[in-house]
Design an enzyme around this catalytic site. Structure first.
Site, PDB file in Angstrom:
ATOM      1  N   GLU A 193       0.606  -1.148   0.401  1.00 23.83           N
ATOM      2  CA  GLU A 193       0.426  -0.004  -0.139  1.00 23.83           C
ATOM      3  C   GLU A 193       1.040   1.162   0.060  1.00 23.83           C
ATOM      4  OE1 GLU A 193      -3.303  -0.398  -0.596  1.00 23.83           O
ATOM      5  OE2 GLU A 193      -3.603  -2.209   0.984  1.00 23.83           O
ATOM      6  N   GLN A 227      -5.450   3.646  -5.096  1.00 22.20           N
ATOM      7  CA  GLN A 227      -6.344   3.529  -4.106  1.00 22.20           C
ATOM      8  C   GLN A 227      -5.862   4.120  -3.229  1.00 22.20           C
ATOM      9  OE1 GLN A 227      -7.428  -1.377  -3.775  1.00 22.20           O
ATOM     10  NE2 GLN A 227      -6.603  -1.261  -5.848  1.00 22.20           N
TER      11      GLN A 227
END
Length: 796
Positions: free
Chosen positions: A222, A267
């Site tokens: 991430e 994202q």
DNA sequence: TTTAGTACACTTTTT
DNA sequence: GTGTACTAAA
């Protein structure tokens, strides 16, 4: 597990140098990371302990750990790779080496969670006599946190920007004291954990060298959500020098060494917390020769879902072009179910009905309800409970947020670190032991004069008889308890023993038992659960310190149970997860996108990315719902459908609303088709999913439906007023034409035209005939009330 | 000092 | 609707 595709394979096998993997949603990102770890160990012969993988949540770390363990040849499991969150990693580094910072911290420092931070700021504001509505403790804390993450010092805070505002000056004063107090309390807040760890690695070469030498292979998941400090940390470990020291790339640097970051700009949903996707954009410049691998093959969702996701995200300007491709075998899939509810209750009812439906069809199909704010969960919980459907909720109040649990933890923190003023203030009089406001005020003013911790102040006050005899003995009793706990720690008693002592010796349990109320019962159960958790932690070989750290660092998302059939959570918490059935609820302007994000284009794009994340959680079936009115702060508000609904192509959707609905279905040629389809679905059950369901007919035919109908006839008030979404009830009751005495054009849900306000939708009717009161929502004008005989309305 | 009752502020999202 | 913070009474 299916085989890796060529690109995934390449990412797995690139084990030297810097590697940037741009991984779209559902492209097998976690699989790539786990395989890469296993590949490093099994094929490249890297000792596991030389590998570091960093994630953002404990949940992700846990998932990765168990996957690696499951895949790894057990013979090679001599040690374990370190798979951890940024925060846990920092705690680990600091617990080992804080003392070499020479900044007055000791290794038994405590961690202040958000609640502790707010308490501290409140206390400071009180002390500074800053008390007005324009600056809340939370706001001040937010400002302080972002300043800390930017590297701004308290002294510089007031002078930042064009001019010194009074507000900034006040924040600067709070900021200064806040930092002093933390240090005195031997405490770190969440930001400090990162900041101090970076400072440590920067300033102490031996420590830096240790971690740099140890972790030859660093992976970050991430990566789009990293902030500057986290990147600094990763850089210090992977490169062995600070980021601003310039790009280091001496020949042979990457020999048996790698830095692999994995992320997806689309994202990136945590910029409010300081994350900055420019870091991922700049990565290839920071590391010359970075290999970039793009994963666009999606293995999760149907084509319909991916089309929707691609369309939404294309509306963003700040991104790198990327399109997700579905796999052949998943096919086109079901259309996206769209439902417009009258109010939030109706929305919850629809979702619950659908879930019941799906469960009847395929009992173990997992579904999730995704909302923007935690406050939305309540109605869904209630609806599910009424239906007897088991669910698992993530977020909101976590176990460790409960007051009684925090109290016990505070006792433990205090036993470990008596300088922890916040912990002390928390439990000094809970349970009530006669140390009231007056005593505490005296103590605090003394403390200010002395400049020592609250603990020391109390000891001095007792020794000097600075407070009355009653208070003195109460304080003695308290310090005695804490010392007793501290002795247990020193004696290295078993963790569970110490925790049990913290519940018993403190009188906490006894006090609750004496209450004999239902709430007290519940609290006792929670305390029991905490003791159980301690027993388990002890079995895992955790120390008391580990146990306390864990309580501070677990996040709400960690409560996620992968096997739960129905899960409720925020869209943020859902990142990284997947579900066959997904409901995205509350798609209304002001809620999603959230009102706080409407002002700037950047914030709006972040909301859109959040929408993208939510959509891409779905594997088979996606539903999107909104309500026409909703209570906010207990006030009924008329809502406007979310702009995101407009960005979804109509041909991907099917309208499941009972009446005419927003979304342009009414204006477009396919409307009739859609509406008929929806109607047909309800009555004839053409789709297999509906076959065994009695949802459409039976439920609405039930006595309840009829009763509901009569209630409405009597005009007994807004809350019993059925929405248009409930109209099947009255229709099944065979009373449609009589439903509203004021004529069919004034039925709830009807579109009407007013000469001044234009076209609107009837939200509510009260009474009957020409005296009926109508509540109509007009776009741009809001909600208006009319008496039927005094207003001229046309059918629109 | 404690407790009960009432006003009030509050809601993004999280480590 | 809800949890917290302040005020008045025991």
């Amino acid at each position: 597990m299916m085989n890796l595709n060529p690109k995934q394979q390449e990412a797995v096998e690139t084990i030297e140098g810097s590697l940037l993997v741009l991984a779209g949603a559902g492209s097998g990102k976690t699989r790539v990371i786990t395989h890469r770890i296993v590949h490093l160990i099994e094929q490249a012969g890297v000792p596991p302990w030389k590998i570091l993988a960093v994630t953002f949540t404990n949940k992700a770390a846990g998932e990765m750990k168990s996957r690696v363990e499951a895949t790894l040849d057990s013979e090679l499991r001599t040690s374990s790779p370190l798979i951890s969150t940024f925060h846990s990693l920092c705690v680990r580094i600091l617990r080992r080496n804080v003392e070499s910072l020479n900044a007055g911290y000791t290794r038994n420092f405590t961690i202040y969670d958000q609640d502790d931070q707010v308490r501290l700021v409140r206390q400071i504001m009180k002390e500074l006599d800053i008390d007005d509505k324009s600056l809340t403790a939370r706001q001040a804390l937010g400002a302080i946190s972002s300043a800390k993450n930017r590297g701004t010092l308290p002294a510089a805070y007031a002078n930042q920007g064009e001019h010194v505002t009074e507000r900034n000056e006040r924040i600067a004063r709070i900021f200064k004291l806040y930092e002093e107090r933390l240090k005195k309390a031997n405490a770190f807040d969440f930001d400090d954990l990162l900041i101090r760890a970076v400072e440590l690695l920067r300033r102490v070469p031996e420590v830096r060298q240790y971690y740099h030498d140890r972790f030859r292979h660093v992976m970050i998941d991430e990566f789009q959500d990293t902030n500057g400090i986290q990147y600094d940390l990763a850089h210090l470990i992977a490169v062995g020098s600070a980021r601003k020291d310039g790009a280091v790339n001496p020949a042979g640097f990457w020999h048996e060494r790698s830095l692999c970051v994995v992320g997806d700009i689309d994202q990136s949903i945590y910029s409010f917390r300081g994350s900055d996707f420019n870091i991922i954009l700049g990565f290839q410049h920071d590391f010359a020769g970075t290999k970039i691998i793009k994963l666009e093959q999606n293995y999760r969702s149907t084509q319909t879902i991916l089309d929707a996701a691609n369309k939404i995200i294309e509306c963003n300007r700040q991104r790198l072009p990327k399109t997700l491709y579905a796999t052949e075998e998943l096919g086109q899939g079901e259309k996206i179910g769209y439902y417009q509810a009258y109010d939030a209750e109706g929305e919850a009812r629809f979702v619950t009905d659908r879930i019941a439906d799906h469960q009847r069809q395929t009992p173990d199909l997992r579904s999730v309800v995704l909302y923007r704010t935690n406050a939305q969960s309540r109605l869904f919980e209630e609806a599910l409970r009424r239906r007897g459907i088991a669910y698992n909720i993530v977020g909101g109040f976590s176990f460790y947020d409960r007051a009684e649990v925090k109290d016990i933890i505070a006792y433990l923190k205090l036993a470990m670190n008596p300088r922890d003023d916040i912990a002390m203030a928390r439990v000094i009089n809970s349970p009530p032991r006669g140390i009231g406001k007056t005593t505490i005020d005296v103590l605090q003013s003394k403390q200010r004069d002395l400049g020592v911790s609250l603990w020391e102040t109390v000891e001095l006050a007792v020794a000097n008889r600075a407070v009355g005899p009653r208070a003195t003995s109460a304080l003695e009793g308290f310090t005695h308890i804490i010392k007793g706990l501290g002795d247990r720690v020193v004696e290295a008693q078993p963790l569970s023993e110490i925790v049990r002592a913290a519940t018993l010796d403190t009188g906490y349990v006894r006090s609750l038992e004496e209450e004999k109320t239902v709430e007290a019962e519940g609290r006792l159960l929670n305390i029991e659960e905490l003791v159980t958790a301690a027993v388990e932690a002890e079995e895992h070989g955790e120390s008391l310190q580990d146990f306390i750290d864990h309580a501070a660092l677990v996040s709400d998302t960690d409560q996620y149970k992968a096997d739960a059939r129905v899960t409720l959570m925020t869209m943020h918490s859902a990142k990284g997860l997947e579900f066959p059935i997904v409901f995205i609820v509350g798609t209304e302007e002001g809620l999603f996108p959230h009102s706080r994000a409407l002002a700037s284009e950047e914030d709006l794009e972040e909301e859109r990315r959040l929408c993208y994340v939510a959509i891409t959680r779905a594997q088979q079936q996606l539903y999107i719902t909104h309500a026409m009115q909703r209570r906010i702060f207990g006030e009924e508000d008329v809502t406007e459908p979310s702009r995101f609904l407009n960005e979804l192509p109509l041909e991907l959707m099917q309208n499941l609303s009972s009446g005419p609905s927003w979304l342009g279905f009414a204006e477009r040629p396919e409307t009739r088709h859609n509406r008929e389809a929806a109607a047909a679905m309800r009555s004839e059950s053409p789709r297999p999913v509906k076959k065994t369901s009695n949802y459409a007919g039976k439920t609405y035919n039930s006595v309840e439906g009829v009763r509901e109908f009569f209630k409405r006839r009597s005009g007994s008030g807004a809350e019993t007023q059925p929405s248009r979404t409930e109209r099947p009830k009255s229709r099944e009751a065979g009373a449609d034409s009589a439903a509203s005495g004021s004529g069919s054009q004034f039925r709830v849900g009807a579109r009407v035209k007013h000469e001044k306000y234009g076209t609107g939708v009837v939200l509510r009717t009260e009474g009957a005939g020409e005296d009926a009161k109508l509540t109509i929502s007009f776009p741009g004008y809001g909600q208006k009330k009319f008496v039927a005989k005094f207003v001229s309305l046309e059918k629109a």
